[in-house]
Design a protein around this motif. Sequence first.
Motif, PDB file in Angstrom:
ATOM      1  N   PHE A 158      80.454  48.745  14.003  1.00  0.00           N
ATOM      2  CA  PHE A 158      81.658  48.144  13.442  1.00  0.00           C
ATOM      3  C   PHE A 158      82.881  48.609  14.217  1.00  0.00           C
ATOM      4  CE2 PHE A 158      85.362  48.534  10.673  1.00  0.00           C
ATOM      5  CZ  PHE A 158      85.493  47.245  10.208  1.00  0.00           C
ATOM      6  N   TRP A 159      83.007  49.922  14.426  1.00  0.00           N
ATOM      7  CA  TRP A 159      84.180  50.445  15.132  1.00  0.00           C
ATOM      8  C   TRP A 159      84.125  50.094  16.614  1.00  0.00           C
ATOM      9  CZ3 TRP A 159      87.943  51.239  12.128  1.00  0.00           C
ATOM     10  CH2 TRP A 159      87.722  51.673  10.817  1.00  0.00           C
ATOM     11  N   PHE A 160      82.899  50.011  17.164  1.00  0.00           N
ATOM     12  CA  PHE A 160      82.762  49.525  18.533  1.00  0.00           C
ATOM     13  C   PHE A 160      83.299  48.099  18.639  1.00  0.00           C
ATOM     14  CE2 PHE A 160      80.230  46.864  21.398  1.00  0.00           C
ATOM     15  CZ  PHE A 160      80.489  47.465  22.620  1.00  0.00           C
ATOM     16  N   SER A 161      82.997  47.264  17.653  1.00  0.00           N
ATOM     17  CA  SER A 161      83.452  45.870  17.687  1.00  0.00           C
ATOM     18  C   SER A 161      84.968  45.775  17.527  1.00  0.00           C
ATOM     19  CB  SER A 161      82.741  45.052  16.611  1.00  0.00           C
ATOM     20  OG  SER A 161      83.121  45.461  15.302  1.00  0.00           O
ATOM     21  N   VAL A 162      85.562  46.667  16.724  1.00  0.00           N
ATOM     22  CA  VAL A 162      87.021  46.674  16.568  1.00  0.00           C
ATOM     23  C   VAL A 162      87.694  47.000  17.895  1.00  0.00           C
ATOM     24  CG1 VAL A 162      88.976  47.847  15.483  1.00  0.00           C
ATOM     25  CG2 VAL A 162      86.979  47.243  14.110  1.00  0.00           C
ATOM     26  N   VAL A 163      87.228  48.074  18.542  1.00  0.00           N
ATOM     27  CA  VAL A 163      87.807  48.489  19.821  1.00  0.00           C
ATOM     28  C   VAL A 163      87.570  47.417  20.881  1.00  0.00           C
ATOM     29  CG1 VAL A 163      87.688  50.190  21.680  1.00  0.00           C
ATOM     30  CG2 VAL A 163      87.606  50.936  19.283  1.00  0.00           C
ATOM     31  N   THR A 164      86.368  46.850  20.905  1.00  0.00           N
ATOM     32  CA  THR A 164      86.047  45.807  21.878  1.00  0.00           C
ATOM     33  C   THR A 164      86.950  44.602  21.689  1.00  0.00           C
ATOM     34  OG1 THR A 164      83.735  46.514  22.013  1.00  0.00           O
ATOM     35  CG2 THR A 164      84.245  44.261  22.724  1.00  0.00           C
ATOM     36  N   MET A 165      87.161  44.198  20.442  1.00  0.00           N
ATOM     37  CA  MET A 165      88.010  43.042  20.163  1.00  0.00           C
ATOM     38  C   MET A 165      89.429  43.282  20.661  1.00  0.00           C
ATOM     39  SD  MET A 165      87.837  40.018  18.690  1.00  0.00           S
ATOM     40  CE  MET A 165      89.173  38.916  19.125  1.00  0.00           C
ATOM     41  N   ILE A 166      89.951  44.473  20.433  1.00  0.00           N
ATOM     42  CA  ILE A 166      91.316  44.789  20.863  1.00  0.00           C
ATOM     43  C   ILE A 166      91.417  44.804  22.384  1.00  0.00           C
ATOM     44  CG2 ILE A 166      93.053  46.636  20.927  1.00  0.00           C
ATOM     45  CD1 ILE A 166      92.212  47.314  18.039  1.00  0.00           C
ATOM     46  N   LEU A 167      90.442  45.428  23.056  1.00  0.00           N
ATOM     47  CA  LEU A 167      90.490  45.521  24.513  1.00  0.00           C
ATOM     48  C   LEU A 167      90.293  44.155  25.171  1.00  0.00           C
ATOM     49  CD1 LEU A 167      88.500  48.836  25.136  1.00  0.00           C
ATOM     50  CD2 LEU A 167      90.970  48.487  25.194  1.00  0.00           C
ATOM     51  N   VAL A 168      89.359  43.373  24.644  1.00  0.00           N
ATOM     52  CA  VAL A 168      89.131  42.037  25.202  1.00  0.00           C
ATOM     53  C   VAL A 168      90.350  41.153  24.989  1.00  0.00           C
ATOM     54  CG1 VAL A 168      87.763  39.919  24.946  1.00  0.00           C
ATOM     55  CG2 VAL A 168      86.618  42.144  25.036  1.00  0.00           C
ATOM     56  N   HIS A 169      90.941  41.232  23.801  1.00  0.00           N
ATOM     57  CA  HIS A 169      92.131  40.424  23.536  1.00  0.00           C
ATOM     58  C   HIS A 169      93.288  40.854  24.437  1.00  0.00           C
ATOM     59  CE1 HIS A 169      95.625  39.147  20.764  1.00  0.00           C
ATOM     60  NE2 HIS A 169      95.246  38.131  21.510  1.00  0.00           N
ATOM     61  N   ASP A 170      93.418  42.145  24.687  1.00  0.00           N
ATOM     62  CA  ASP A 170      94.485  42.618  25.560  1.00  0.00           C
ATOM     63  C   ASP A 170      94.326  42.041  26.970  1.00  0.00           C
ATOM     64  OD1 ASP A 170      96.815  44.447  25.796  1.00  0.00           O
ATOM     65  OD2 ASP A 170      95.554  45.447  27.278  1.00  0.00           O
ATOM     66  N   ALA A 171      93.093  42.034  27.480  1.00  0.00           N
ATOM     67  CA  ALA A 171      92.841  41.455  28.802  1.00  0.00           C
ATOM     68  C   ALA A 171      93.073  39.950  28.783  1.00  0.00           C
ATOM     69  CB  ALA A 171      91.409  41.762  29.251  1.00  0.00           C
ATOM     70  N   TRP A 172      92.574  39.294  27.729  1.00  0.00           N
ATOM     71  CA  TRP A 172      92.758  37.845  27.597  1.00  0.00           C
ATOM     72  C   TRP A 172      94.240  37.502  27.574  1.00  0.00           C
ATOM     73  CZ3 TRP A 172      89.987  33.373  27.557  1.00  0.00           C
ATOM     74  CH2 TRP A 172      90.569  32.252  26.954  1.00  0.00           C
ATOM     75  N   PHE A 173      95.033  38.239  26.818  1.00  0.00           N
ATOM     76  CA  PHE A 173      96.458  37.952  26.719  1.00  0.00           C
ATOM     77  C   PHE A 173      97.141  38.124  28.072  1.00  0.00           C
ATOM     78  CE2 PHE A 173     100.889  38.978  26.125  1.00  0.00           C
ATOM     79  CZ  PHE A 173     101.296  38.059  25.163  1.00  0.00           C
ATOM     80  N   TYR A 174      96.824  39.204  28.768  1.00  0.00           N
ATOM     81  CA  TYR A 174      97.492  39.463  30.049  1.00  0.00           C
ATOM     82  C   TYR A 174      97.245  38.322  31.030  1.00  0.00           C
ATOM     83  CZ  TYR A 174      98.783  41.617  34.483  1.00  0.00           C
ATOM     84  OH  TYR A 174      99.354  41.871  35.709  1.00  0.00           O
ATOM     85  N   TRP A 175      95.997  37.925  31.197  1.00  0.00           N
ATOM     86  CA  TRP A 175      95.668  36.937  32.219  1.00  0.00           C
ATOM     87  C   TRP A 175      96.077  35.527  31.808  1.00  0.00           C
ATOM     88  CZ3 TRP A 175      95.310  38.440  36.864  1.00  0.00           C
ATOM     89  CH2 TRP A 175      94.858  39.725  37.148  1.00  0.00           C
ATOM     90  N   THR A 176      95.931  35.172  30.533  1.00  0.00           N
ATOM     91  CA  THR A 176      96.411  33.846  30.114  1.00  0.00           C
ATOM     92  C   THR A 176      97.934  33.805  30.125  1.00  0.00           C
ATOM     93  OG1 THR A 176      96.289  34.496  27.754  1.00  0.00           O
ATOM     94  CG2 THR A 176      94.375  33.348  28.709  1.00  0.00           C
TER      95      THR A 176
END
Length: 323
Positions: A158-176
């Motif tokens: 669960f906590w792995f998925s929370v951290v993963t979601m935040i990190l993936v979204h951060d990368a997604w936001f930067y590049w988009t």
Amino acid sequence: MSEVTSPIQPEATTAAPRAKKGKRGLIVPFLQTILPWFAGIVAICGLVAAVDWVLDLQLMIVKRGPAIFGVVYVTNLIRYLLFAGGTFLAFYVVLRRTGWFAQIQKSLASWADIRREVTYSLASLAIFAMVGVLVYLGELAGVIHFYYDGIPTAQPFFWFSVVTMILVHDAWFYWTHRLLHTKYLYAKVHRIHHQSHNPTPWAAFAFHPVEAFVQAIILPIVGLFMPLHPIMIVIWMLYMTGMNVFGHLGFELFPRNFLRYWPFYWHNTGVHHNMHHRCVNYNFGLYFNYWDLLFKTNHPEYQAEFERVTSREDKAMTDTHDD
């Protein structure tokens, strides 16, 4: 546009001249921007409903889609009002003259700017709700998986998925975000958000419909590769909304020496995104600063501007809530 009392001046862009002030100056551009996209969405939904009725398919998406849309829209509206409205009330009404927090720009945004920010944000919430329906459709199709068993907060995944979601979204936001700053997409899409040169918390979701879709679609994309738990989504949304509002707050909450020490300089500040609204070719990150550091897209004067703002003795607002 509000006065900028900083050596960092707004960069020139290819954006169209500002519309005349007043209701027509907001309503006409808003309708020209929103109506074509919303009309297309309504037409697609109407076509699906018509096919379902003619062929008597009894599709679950037709039965439950409107209710899901309504629930997600209202939930997002409450989230927007609590975060954006709450911080606006706290910082722009209650604490405005205390000088307790470092104000980034000297003057307030105009009421016309605030009306525009709220109007476009309310439209963006409808796009977010449509993406919520797409998530439900993905679950029906078996390509997006949710899990509900056990006590999620006691599970490492669960906590792995929370951290993963935040990190993936951060990368997604930067590049988009960088993609949205290409010449065509900036002029046609992202310019809406950058009409706020001195953003307020109400600008958090003030997007063109295309940008709103781009920002919301990351959830079902992640759901294609990783099981989701509703509580994980809630935690991510609360963190995302909080950081988004903080970036548009107009006040810096971190202390003067924040950027001088590791690991703090890896985290973004209020000055970071406020500068992006004035200097559009820099500071693209959302949560963290490592993408900007890695690809050298921080503004050269970012740290100096941060320390100028946080060390300024005059932190009280001036009254310029004019139309």
